[in-house]
Design a protein around this motif. Sequence first.
Motif, PDB file in Angstrom:
ATOM      1  N   SER A  29      60.343 -88.430  16.691  1.00 29.18           N
ATOM      2  CA  SER A  29      59.490 -89.300  17.503  1.00 29.18           C
ATOM      3  C   SER A  29      59.319 -88.716  18.906  1.00 29.18           C
ATOM      4  CB  SER A  29      60.073 -90.707  17.581  1.00 29.18           C
ATOM      5  OG  SER A  29      61.360 -90.668  18.169  1.00 29.18           O
ATOM      6  N   ALA A  30      60.184 -87.753  19.247  1.00 30.48           N
ATOM      7  CA  ALA A  30      60.100 -87.079  20.547  1.00 30.48           C
ATOM      8  C   ALA A  30      60.705 -85.686  20.410  1.00 30.48           C
ATOM      9  CB  ALA A  30      60.846 -87.870  21.613  1.00 30.48           C
ATOM     10  N   LEU A  31      60.172 -84.755  21.197  1.00 32.83           N
ATOM     11  CA  LEU A  31      60.729 -83.406  21.256  1.00 32.83           C
ATOM     12  C   LEU A  31      60.971 -83.052  22.710  1.00 32.83           C
ATOM     13  CD1 LEU A  31      61.535 -80.694  19.948  1.00 32.83           C
ATOM     14  CD2 LEU A  31      59.156 -79.966  20.238  1.00 32.83           C
ATOM     15  N   VAL A  32      62.217 -82.682  23.004  1.00 28.02           N
ATOM     16  CA  VAL A  32      62.585 -82.215  24.340  1.00 28.02           C
ATOM     17  C   VAL A  32      62.913 -80.733  24.227  1.00 28.02           C
ATOM     18  CG1 VAL A  32      64.237 -82.402  26.234  1.00 28.02           C
ATOM     19  CG2 VAL A  32      63.513 -84.463  25.006  1.00 28.02           C
ATOM     20  N   VAL A  33      62.243 -79.926  25.037  1.00 23.10           N
ATOM     21  CA  VAL A  33      62.533 -78.494  25.096  1.00 23.10           C
ATOM     22  C   VAL A  33      63.314 -78.255  26.382  1.00 23.10           C
ATOM     23  CG1 VAL A  33      61.589 -76.163  25.211  1.00 23.10           C
ATOM     24  CG2 VAL A  33      60.475 -77.890  23.773  1.00 23.10           C
ATOM     25  N   ASP A  34      64.573 -77.869  26.218  1.00 20.70           N
ATOM     26  CA  ASP A  34      65.486 -77.652  27.342  1.00 20.70           C
ATOM     27  C   ASP A  34      65.458 -76.176  27.725  1.00 20.70           C
ATOM     28  OD1 ASP A  34      67.623 -77.294  29.068  1.00 20.70           O
ATOM     29  OD2 ASP A  34      69.057 -78.380  27.828  1.00 20.70           O
ATOM     30  N   LEU A  35      64.903 -75.900  28.905  1.00 16.09           N
ATOM     31  CA  LEU A  35      64.783 -74.521  29.392  1.00 16.09           C
ATOM     32  C   LEU A  35      65.801 -74.195  30.494  1.00 16.09           C
ATOM     33  CD1 LEU A  35      60.878 -74.287  29.702  1.00 16.09           C
ATOM     34  CD2 LEU A  35      62.309 -73.569  27.779  1.00 16.09           C
ATOM     35  N   LEU A  36      66.819 -75.026  30.674  1.00 19.43           N
ATOM     36  CA  LEU A  36      67.757 -74.816  31.775  1.00 19.43           C
ATOM     37  C   LEU A  36      68.485 -73.474  31.703  1.00 19.43           C
ATOM     38  CD1 LEU A  36      69.253 -78.402  32.222  1.00 19.43           C
ATOM     39  CD2 LEU A  36      67.555 -77.236  33.656  1.00 19.43           C
ATOM     40  N   ALA A  63      58.613 -83.545  26.135  1.00 19.66           N
ATOM     41  CA  ALA A  63      59.106 -83.339  27.494  1.00 19.66           C
ATOM     42  C   ALA A  63      59.763 -81.968  27.592  1.00 19.66           C
ATOM     43  CB  ALA A  63      60.114 -84.430  27.873  1.00 19.66           C
ATOM     44  N   VAL A  64      59.719 -81.426  28.793  1.00 18.42           N
ATOM     45  CA  VAL A  64      60.336 -80.136  29.074  1.00 18.42           C
ATOM     46  C   VAL A  64      61.353 -80.333  30.185  1.00 18.42           C
ATOM     47  CG1 VAL A  64      59.929 -77.793  29.916  1.00 18.42           C
ATOM     48  CG2 VAL A  64      58.279 -78.869  28.373  1.00 18.42           C
ATOM     49  N   VAL A  65      62.528 -79.747  30.006  1.00 12.05           N
ATOM     50  CA  VAL A  65      63.573 -79.779  31.027  1.00 12.05           C
ATOM     51  C   VAL A  65      63.630 -78.390  31.645  1.00 12.05           C
ATOM     52  CG1 VAL A  65      66.017 -80.139  31.512  1.00 12.05           C
ATOM     53  CG2 VAL A  65      64.879 -81.510  29.748  1.00 12.05           C
ATOM     54  N   ALA A  66      63.357 -78.316  32.934  1.00  8.70           N
ATOM     55  CA  ALA A  66      63.385 -77.036  33.642  1.00  8.70           C
ATOM     56  C   ALA A  66      63.676 -77.301  35.105  1.00  8.70           C
ATOM     57  CB  ALA A  66      62.045 -76.322  33.490  1.00  8.70           C
ATOM     58  N   ASP A  67      64.488 -76.449  35.692  1.00  9.13           N
ATOM     59  CA  ASP A  67      64.813 -76.593  37.100  1.00  9.13           C
ATOM     60  C   ASP A  67      65.108 -75.205  37.658  1.00  9.13           C
ATOM     61  OD1 ASP A  67      65.275 -77.949  39.484  1.00  9.13           O
ATOM     62  OD2 ASP A  67      67.417 -78.122  39.099  1.00  9.13           O
ATOM     63  N   GLY A  68      64.395 -74.845  38.694  1.00 12.56           N
ATOM     64  CA  GLY A  68      64.670 -73.564  39.316  1.00 12.56           C
ATOM     65  C   GLY A  68      63.474 -72.638  39.289  1.00 12.56           C
ATOM     66  N   PRO A  69      63.596 -71.533  40.009  1.00 12.95           N
ATOM     67  CA  PRO A  69      62.466 -70.620  40.171  1.00 12.95           C
ATOM     68  C   PRO A  69      62.018 -69.928  38.887  1.00 12.95           C
ATOM     69  CG  PRO A  69      64.448 -69.692  41.174  1.00 12.95           C
ATOM     70  CD  PRO A  69      64.774 -71.097  40.762  1.00 12.95           C
ATOM     71  N   ALA A  70      62.908 -69.738  37.932  1.00 16.48           N
ATOM     72  CA  ALA A  70      62.531 -69.014  36.713  1.00 16.48           C
ATOM     73  C   ALA A  70      61.731 -69.874  35.742  1.00 16.48           C
ATOM     74  CB  ALA A  70      63.776 -68.479  36.012  1.00 16.48           C
ATOM     75  N   THR A  71      61.891 -71.190  35.823  1.00 17.48           N
ATOM     76  CA  THR A  71      61.258 -72.046  34.819  1.00 17.48           C
ATOM     77  C   THR A  71      60.341 -73.110  35.421  1.00 17.48           C
ATOM     78  OG1 THR A  71      63.265 -73.387  34.770  1.00 17.48           O
ATOM     79  CG2 THR A  71      63.026 -71.711  33.054  1.00 17.48           C
ATOM     80  N   SER A  72      60.882 -73.977  36.237  1.00 13.85           N
ATOM     81  CA  SER A  72      60.037 -75.068  36.748  1.00 13.85           C
ATOM     82  C   SER A  72      58.964 -74.556  37.703  1.00 13.85           C
ATOM     83  CB  SER A  72      60.871 -76.156  37.428  1.00 13.85           C
ATOM     84  OG  SER A  72      61.538 -75.657  38.564  1.00 13.85           O
ATOM     85  N   ARG A  73      59.258 -73.498  38.423  1.00 14.04           N
ATOM     86  CA  ARG A  73      58.262 -72.988  39.376  1.00 14.04           C
ATOM     87  C   ARG A  73      56.993 -72.493  38.680  1.00 14.04           C
ATOM     88  NH1 ARG A  73      57.917 -68.667  43.922  1.00 14.04           N
ATOM     89  NH2 ARG A  73      56.434 -69.787  45.222  1.00 14.04           N
ATOM     90  N   PRO A  74      57.087 -71.643  37.632  1.00 19.17           N
ATOM     91  CA  PRO A  74      55.843 -71.230  36.964  1.00 19.17           C
ATOM     92  C   PRO A  74      55.109 -72.409  36.317  1.00 19.17           C
ATOM     93  CG  PRO A  74      57.743 -70.066  36.019  1.00 19.17           C
ATOM     94  CD  PRO A  74      58.241 -70.921  37.132  1.00 19.17           C
TER      95      PRO A  74
END
Length: 101
Positions: A29-36, A63-74
């Motif tokens: 019912s939901a997909l979370v992609v964790d890019l941490l 939903a996407v989980v990302a934090d930091g210059p390598a992931t959330s910034r782009p």
Amino acid sequence: MLTVGGDVDLATVPAFQAAITEALTQEPSALVVDLLAVDFLASAGLQALVATHETVSKSARFAVVADGPATSRPIQLTGLDQVFSLYPTLAEALGALKSGS
């Protein structure tokens, strides 16, 4: 939930897409992609996220989980945070999906 680590680039995106396809066989019912744990997110990875959103959003939340210059910034620089939900922590993503916001 799909947890990804290392580099997501032209060489690794086929494996990333295969993992997404495998996760979707469960018809969640939901997909979370964790890019941490991702160190580098290339345009091929961004394209895979967009394609996943387009596929998943027809039947499930994404939903996407990302934090930091390598992931959330782009993601933010390309405006993709306006296309799909982006969260800095897994707890926030899961909480938002659970509450339906």
